[in-house]
Motif scaffolding. Structure first.
Motif, PDB file in Angstrom:
ATOM      1  N   VAL A 224       0.839  -1.202   0.000  1.00 30.62           N
ATOM      2  CA  VAL A 224       0.000   0.000   0.000  1.00 30.62           C
ATOM      3  C   VAL A 224       0.876   1.255   0.000  1.00 30.62           C
ATOM      4  CG1 VAL A 224      -1.693   1.339   1.338  1.00 30.62           C
ATOM      5  CG2 VAL A 224      -2.016  -1.124   1.024  1.00 30.62           C
ATOM      6  N   GLY A 225       1.943   1.247   0.763  1.00 33.29           N
ATOM      7  CA  GLY A 225       2.850   2.386   0.782  1.00 33.29           C
ATOM      8  C   GLY A 225       3.476   2.660  -0.577  1.00 33.29           C
ATOM      9  N   GLU A 226       3.853   1.600  -1.269  1.00 34.26           N
ATOM     10  CA  GLU A 226       4.433   1.773  -2.608  1.00 34.26           C
ATOM     11  C   GLU A 226       3.384   2.283  -3.595  1.00 34.26           C
ATOM     12  OE1 GLU A 226       7.198   1.994  -5.645  1.00 34.26           O
ATOM     13  OE2 GLU A 226       7.515   1.824  -3.490  1.00 34.26           O
ATOM     14  N   LEU A 227       2.150   1.766  -3.498  1.00 31.97           N
ATOM     15  CA  LEU A 227       1.089   2.284  -4.372  1.00 31.97           C
ATOM     16  C   LEU A 227       0.848   3.763  -4.101  1.00 31.97           C
ATOM     17  CD1 LEU A 227      -1.618  -0.538  -4.449  1.00 31.97           C
ATOM     18  CD2 LEU A 227      -0.125   0.207  -6.326  1.00 31.97           C
ATOM     19  N   GLU A 228       0.822   4.140  -2.836  1.00 28.35           N
ATOM     20  CA  GLU A 228       0.621   5.547  -2.478  1.00 28.35           C
ATOM     21  C   GLU A 228       1.705   6.420  -3.107  1.00 28.35           C
ATOM     22  OE1 GLU A 228       0.631   8.345   1.489  1.00 28.35           O
ATOM     23  OE2 GLU A 228      -0.052   6.266   1.686  1.00 28.35           O
ATOM     24  N   SER A 229       2.938   5.986  -3.021  1.00 28.96           N
ATOM     25  CA  SER A 229       4.047   6.734  -3.607  1.00 28.96           C
ATOM     26  C   SER A 229       3.877   6.876  -5.125  1.00 28.96           C
ATOM     27  CB  SER A 229       5.363   6.023  -3.284  1.00 28.96           C
ATOM     28  OG  SER A 229       6.434   6.642  -3.922  1.00 28.96           O
ATOM     29  N   ARG A 230       3.495   5.798  -5.771  1.00 28.60           N
ATOM     30  CA  ARG A 230       3.328   5.834  -7.228  1.00 28.60           C
ATOM     31  C   ARG A 230       2.144   6.698  -7.636  1.00 28.60           C
ATOM     32  NH1 ARG A 230       5.591   0.423  -9.844  1.00 28.60           N
ATOM     33  NH2 ARG A 230       7.336   0.104  -8.429  1.00 28.60           N
ATOM     34  N   LEU A 231       1.056   6.660  -6.869  1.00 26.39           N
ATOM     35  CA  LEU A 231      -0.106   7.500  -7.173  1.00 26.39           C
ATOM     36  C   LEU A 231       0.215   8.974  -6.926  1.00 26.39           C
ATOM     37  CD1 LEU A 231      -2.863   5.166  -5.761  1.00 26.39           C
ATOM     38  CD2 LEU A 231      -2.682   5.941  -8.147  1.00 26.39           C
ATOM     39  N   ARG A 232       0.943   9.259  -5.875  1.00 32.64           N
ATOM     40  CA  ARG A 232       1.359  10.638  -5.610  1.00 32.64           C
ATOM     41  C   ARG A 232       2.204  11.149  -6.779  1.00 32.64           C
ATOM     42  NH1 ARG A 232       3.579  10.104  -0.783  1.00 32.64           N
ATOM     43  NH2 ARG A 232       1.735  10.746   0.352  1.00 32.64           N
ATOM     44  N   HIS A 233       3.104  10.314  -7.286  1.00 30.08           N
ATOM     45  CA  HIS A 233       3.947  10.696  -8.429  1.00 30.08           C
ATOM     46  C   HIS A 233       3.103  11.005  -9.668  1.00 30.08           C
ATOM     47  CE1 HIS A 233       7.511  10.835 -10.942  1.00 30.08           C
ATOM     48  NE2 HIS A 233       6.912  10.019 -11.773  1.00 30.08           N
ATOM     49  N   LYS A 234       1.973  10.322  -9.832  1.00 36.98           N
ATOM     50  CA  LYS A 234       1.080  10.573 -10.973  1.00 36.98           C
ATOM     51  C   LYS A 234       0.283  11.856 -10.787  1.00 36.98           C
ATOM     52  CE  LYS A 234      -0.164   6.219 -13.105  1.00 36.98           C
ATOM     53  NZ  LYS A 234       0.074   6.791 -14.377  1.00 36.98           N
ATOM     54  N   GLY A 235       0.243  12.390  -9.553  1.00 39.18           N
ATOM     55  CA  GLY A 235      -0.479  13.626  -9.296  1.00 39.18           C
ATOM     56  C   GLY A 235      -1.707  13.471  -8.414  1.00 39.18           C
ATOM     57  N   ALA A 236      -1.921  12.304  -7.854  1.00 38.18           N
ATOM     58  CA  ALA A 236      -3.092  12.089  -7.012  1.00 38.18           C
ATOM     59  C   ALA A 236      -2.993  12.919  -5.739  1.00 38.18           C
ATOM     60  CB  ALA A 236      -3.232  10.610  -6.648  1.00 38.18           C
ATOM     61  N   SER A 237      -4.088  13.556  -5.383  1.00 35.77           N
ATOM     62  CA  SER A 237      -4.157  14.257  -4.111  1.00 35.77           C
ATOM     63  C   SER A 237      -5.092  13.526  -3.143  1.00 35.77           C
ATOM     64  CB  SER A 237      -4.640  15.697  -4.308  1.00 35.77           C
ATOM     65  OG  SER A 237      -5.912  15.707  -4.922  1.00 35.77           O
ATOM     66  N   LEU A 238      -5.819  12.554  -3.652  1.00 34.12           N
ATOM     67  CA  LEU A 238      -6.699  11.708  -2.852  1.00 34.12           C
ATOM     68  C   LEU A 238      -6.490  10.257  -3.246  1.00 34.12           C
ATOM     69  CD1 LEU A 238     -10.141  13.548  -3.108  1.00 34.12           C
ATOM     70  CD2 LEU A 238      -8.749  13.307  -1.063  1.00 34.12           C
ATOM     71  N   ILE A 239      -6.570   9.381  -2.263  1.00 37.71           N
ATOM     72  CA  ILE A 239      -6.538   7.949  -2.540  1.00 37.71           C
ATOM     73  C   ILE A 239      -7.697   7.324  -1.783  1.00 37.71           C
ATOM     74  CG2 ILE A 239      -5.260   5.786  -2.393  1.00 37.71           C
ATOM     75  CD1 ILE A 239      -2.697   7.420  -2.351  1.00 37.71           C
ATOM     76  N   PHE A 240      -8.483   6.550  -2.510  1.00 35.34           N
ATOM     77  CA  PHE A 240      -9.628   5.856  -1.934  1.00 35.34           C
ATOM     78  C   PHE A 240      -9.377   4.358  -1.928  1.00 35.34           C
ATOM     79  CE2 PHE A 240     -11.375   9.679  -3.928  1.00 35.34           C
ATOM     80  CZ  PHE A 240     -12.176  10.195  -2.919  1.00 35.34           C
ATOM     81  N   SER A 241     -10.096   3.671  -1.091  1.00 31.60           N
ATOM     82  CA  SER A 241     -10.141   2.213  -1.142  1.00 31.60           C
ATOM     83  C   SER A 241     -11.497   1.768  -0.625  1.00 31.60           C
ATOM     84  CB  SER A 241      -9.040   1.591  -0.279  1.00 31.60           C
ATOM     85  OG  SER A 241      -9.059   0.185  -0.440  1.00 31.60           O
ATOM     86  N   MET A 242     -12.102   0.833  -1.326  1.00 36.63           N
ATOM     87  CA  MET A 242     -13.354   0.248  -0.860  1.00 36.63           C
ATOM     88  C   MET A 242     -12.998  -0.996  -0.063  1.00 36.63           C
ATOM     89  SD  MET A 242     -15.969   0.720  -4.033  1.00 36.63           S
ATOM     90  CE  MET A 242     -14.857   0.226  -5.337  1.00 36.63           C
ATOM     91  N   VAL A 243     -13.371  -1.001   1.200  1.00 39.72           N
ATOM     92  CA  VAL A 243     -13.033  -2.093   2.105  1.00 39.72           C
ATOM     93  C   VAL A 243     -14.327  -2.757   2.554  1.00 39.72           C
ATOM     94  CG1 VAL A 243     -11.887  -2.676   4.276  1.00 39.72           C
ATOM     95  CG2 VAL A 243     -11.005  -0.810   2.868  1.00 39.72           C
ATOM     96  N   PRO A 244     -14.420  -4.074   2.425  1.00 39.11           N
ATOM     97  CA  PRO A 244     -15.637  -4.752   2.884  1.00 39.11           C
ATOM     98  C   PRO A 244     -15.905  -4.462   4.365  1.00 39.11           C
ATOM     99  CG  PRO A 244     -14.267  -6.249   1.618  1.00 39.11           C
ATOM    100  CD  PRO A 244     -13.454  -5.004   1.848  1.00 39.11           C
ATOM    101  N   ARG A 245     -17.173  -4.228   4.688  1.00 37.51           N
ATOM    102  CA  ARG A 245     -17.557  -3.915   6.066  1.00 37.51           C
ATOM    103  C   ARG A 245     -17.156  -5.008   7.043  1.00 37.51           C
ATOM    104  NH1 ARG A 245     -20.888   0.542   6.198  1.00 37.51           N
ATOM    105  NH2 ARG A 245     -21.974   0.990   4.255  1.00 37.51           N
ATOM    106  N   ASP A 246     -17.131  -6.252   6.577  1.00 37.50           N
ATOM    107  CA  ASP A 246     -16.842  -7.367   7.482  1.00 37.50           C
ATOM    108  C   ASP A 246     -15.370  -7.757   7.509  1.00 37.50           C
ATOM    109  OD1 ASP A 246     -16.702  -8.474   4.953  1.00 37.50           O
ATOM    110  OD2 ASP A 246     -17.893 -10.240   5.441  1.00 37.50           O
ATOM    111  N   ASN A 247     -14.502  -6.961   6.897  1.00 35.42           N
ATOM    112  CA  ASN A 247     -13.072  -7.270   6.866  1.00 35.42           C
ATOM    113  C   ASN A 247     -12.321  -6.329   7.811  1.00 35.42           C
ATOM    114  OD1 ASN A 247     -10.378  -7.786   6.282  1.00 35.42           O
ATOM    115  ND2 ASN A 247     -10.784  -8.174   4.127  1.00 35.42           N
TER     116      ASN A 247
END
Length: 136
Positions: free
Chosen positions: A88-111
């Motif tokens: 997740v940390g590496e994805l965050e870094s790569r998305l930030r490099h692309k210009g993302a200012s927000l990162i979302f994730s859909m997480v199952p309620r029961d997980n």
């Protein structure tokens, strides 16, 4: 353990891992969609590898404004070792490099484990949005 960009040779192990852990790719997109997205943004498809075996995988999507962590899966034998956090940390870094200012994730309620992971990584429940879906 090494986190790296996924290659074409990793697909069989990644699919096996997704199926074995009960994960779906971005809310169940078909395999053709997975390959298309991989061809468009291969840097957002990651694997964690140890001893030549894929033990974790994470995939993000980029919509030009925000990033979406679509799937994080870790082989149950390798959980609680920081692999998901590293992915997740590496994805965050790569998305930030692309210009993302927000990162979302859909997480199952029961997980609860996934919720804990994302909270540890600084994600919070967004009470201002409702994720709506329509299957086609």
């Amino acid at each position: 353990m090494q986190v790296r960009q996924m290659t074409a040779q990793d697909w069989p192990q990644v699919h096996f891992l997704w199926e074995g852990t009960g994960h779906a790719f971005c809310a169940g997109h078909a395999s053709r969609s997975q390959h298309h997205r991989w061809e468009q943004d291969p840097e957002l498809f990651l694997v964690a590898e140890t001893g030549g075996t894929v033990v974790g995988t994470a995939v993000a999507a980029w919509d030009g404004e925000a990033g979406w962590v679509c799937s994080v899966a870790v082989d149950p034998r390798f959980r609680r070792m920081g692999i998901a956090r590293n992915l997740v940390g590496e994805l965050e870094s790569r998305l930030r490099h692309k210009g993302a200012s927000l990162i979302f994730s859909m997480v199952p309620r029961d997980n609860a484990g996934a919720q804990d992971l994302f909270e540890t990584e600084g994600f919070a429940v967004d009470e201002t949005r409702v994720i709506m879906m329509k299957r086609l």
